[in-house]
Scaffold this motif. Structure first.
Motif, short mmCIF file in Angstrom:
data_model
loop_
_atom_site.label_atom_id
_atom_site.label_comp_id
_atom_site.label_asym_id
_atom_site.label_seq_id
_atom_site.Cartn_x
_atom_site.Cartn_y
_atom_site.Cartn_z
N VAL A 1 0.86 -1.19 0.00
CA VAL A 1 0.00 0.00 0.00
C VAL A 1 0.90 1.23 0.00
O VAL A 1 1.54 1.56 1.01
N SER B 1 -2.72 6.51 0.45
CA SER B 1 -3.92 6.53 1.29
C SER B 1 -4.75 7.73 0.91
O SER B 1 -4.29 8.63 0.17
N ASN C 1 2.09 7.24 1.40
CA ASN C 1 2.47 6.74 2.72
C ASN C 1 3.99 6.81 2.85
O ASN C 1 4.72 6.40 1.94
N TRP D 1 -2.78 -4.42 8.58
CA TRP D 1 -2.45 -3.02 8.37
C TRP D 1 -2.20 -2.34 9.72
O TRP D 1 -2.88 -2.65 10.71
N VAL E 1 1.77 9.85 6.82
CA VAL E 1 1.53 10.22 5.42
C VAL E 1 2.14 11.59 5.17
O VAL E 1 2.49 12.33 6.10
N ARG F 1 -5.71 5.03 10.96
CA ARG F 1 -6.45 4.30 9.93
C ARG F 1 -7.93 4.27 10.31
O ARG F 1 -8.29 3.84 11.41
N ALA G 1 -7.13 8.18 7.80
CA ALA G 1 -6.72 7.79 6.45
C ALA G 1 -7.29 6.44 6.09
O ALA G 1 -7.48 5.56 6.93
N LEU G 2 -7.53 6.26 4.82
CA LEU G 2 -7.99 4.99 4.26
C LEU G 2 -6.94 4.47 3.29
O LEU G 2 -6.55 5.19 2.35
N PRO G 3 -6.42 3.25 3.47
CA PRO G 3 -5.46 2.69 2.51
C PRO G 3 -6.10 2.52 1.13
O PRO G 3 -7.28 2.22 1.02
#
Length: 338
Positions: free
Chosen positions: A207, A210, A227, A237, A243, A262, A275-277
């Protein structure tokens, strides 16, 4: 003539016969001066004299004019002969220059054929997901040896106009080709590490990006951010990670590292930064795939410059190698005049 009694004998009397003593003495002959010329005679003499002088002057002018014309003609003939000799010398130099240029063009074409082979091998490697590392060094060592310096001292002004235009166009095209080739080398050098990394990550996805959210008045905005430390996609995760975001400062927009949580549930834009991967497959086109496509396109463009465009009959071009062969043939014909 001897004299008798001190008196010279009259004309016509033989000096051998003496005059009698009683003969009267002859009267002296009075020399009558020539009659004074009349005014008309003087006028005629003067006029005749002036006419002669005028004729003499005219003759002198004509003589000078003829001499001048003869000199001019002589100079003109000399100039023509000298010009013809100069043109002959220049023509000879042009023929010799054509022979030298023919060799230079053939050498340049040989190097372009080598470049074409290297590009084909590099493109094949890219398609097989193998970075053409050798091509980077090969492009640095390959230089098509033809530029404006090859024209110096070759008397190209003595070549036929059509051939000279071919020669100048070929020179410019080769110079542009060398510049494009160097640009491709620089791009390949910069792209190698990220492309190889991306190919590796396709086997073991990670990943890299994000999405974070923020409030802007009554609106919610999303930002795609990298990231700092990519983590494996197929494993657990991290709950928190760093980030890189762009922030507005007095000096303008600058990247700033921010810790993000996350997101799992709740208000995604409220409270601390969340944050969203991002799925690696969804951004592959922004990384390796897009970069590889551009590299392959750049190689194809150079290949098309060398071999011409045969795909579209409307825009068909012969290619630089074919143009070089045609030019070498024309120069060879001129060189045969030696």
């Amino acid at each position: 003539m001897p004299s008798v009694g001190g008196i010279a004998p009259p004309p016509g009397i033989s000096p051998g016969i003496p005059l009698p003593p009683f003969a009267p003495a002859p009267r002296p002959v009075i020399q009558t001066p020539p009659p004074k010329p009349t005014a008309a005679a003087q006028t005629i003499k003067v006029e005749v004299g002036e006419e002669v002088e005028q004729e003499r002057r005219k003759a002198s002018k004509k003589t000078a004019l003829y001499a001048g014309l003869a000199a001019v003609v002589g100079i003109g003939v000399g100039f023509a002969i000298g010009g013809a000799k100069e043109r002959g010398d220049r023509g000879k130099l042009a023929v010799e220059g054509a022979a030298a240029l023919e060799k230079d063009v053939k050498a340049a074409n040989e190097k372009m054929a080598e470049l074409k082979e290297k590009l084909d091998a590099g493109r094949t490697a890219l398609e097989g997901k193998k970075f053409p590392t050798e091509l980077v060094s090969q492009l640095g060592g390959i230089n098509v040896p033809f530029d404006a310096t090859n024209l110096e001292g070759k008397q190209i002004g003595g070549l036929p106009g059509r051939v000279m235009r071919q020669l100048l166009a070929y020179t410019t095209a080769v110079q542009d080709l060398n510049k494009t080739k160097d640009s491709l080398k620089n791009v390949l050098t910069a792209a190698q590490a990220p492309v190889e990394k991306s190919w590796k990550e396709q086997e073991e996805p990670v990943v890299n990006f994000s999405v974070v959210f923020r409030r802007d008045g009554d609106k919610t905005l999303a930002e795609l951010v990298p990231n700092k430390a990519p983590f494996p996609f197929g494993k657990d995760w991290p709950a928190k990670y760093t980030v890189s975001r762009l922030e507005r400062t007095q000096q303008g927009m600058k990247a700033a590292e921010k810790e993000a949580t996350r997101w799992t549930k709740g208000d995604i834009a409220g409270g601390d930064l969340q944050a969203l991967p991002v799925d690696p497959q969804s951004v592959a086109g922004l990384t390796s795939e897009q970069m590889v496509f551009r590299l392959a396109s750049a190689m194809a463009d150079i290949r098309k410059t060398l071999d011409g465009n045969k795909d579209n009959p409307v825009e068909e071009t012969p290619g630089l190698i074919k143009e070089g062969d045609d030019l070498a043939n024309e120069l060879h014909k001129i060189s045969l005049a030696r």
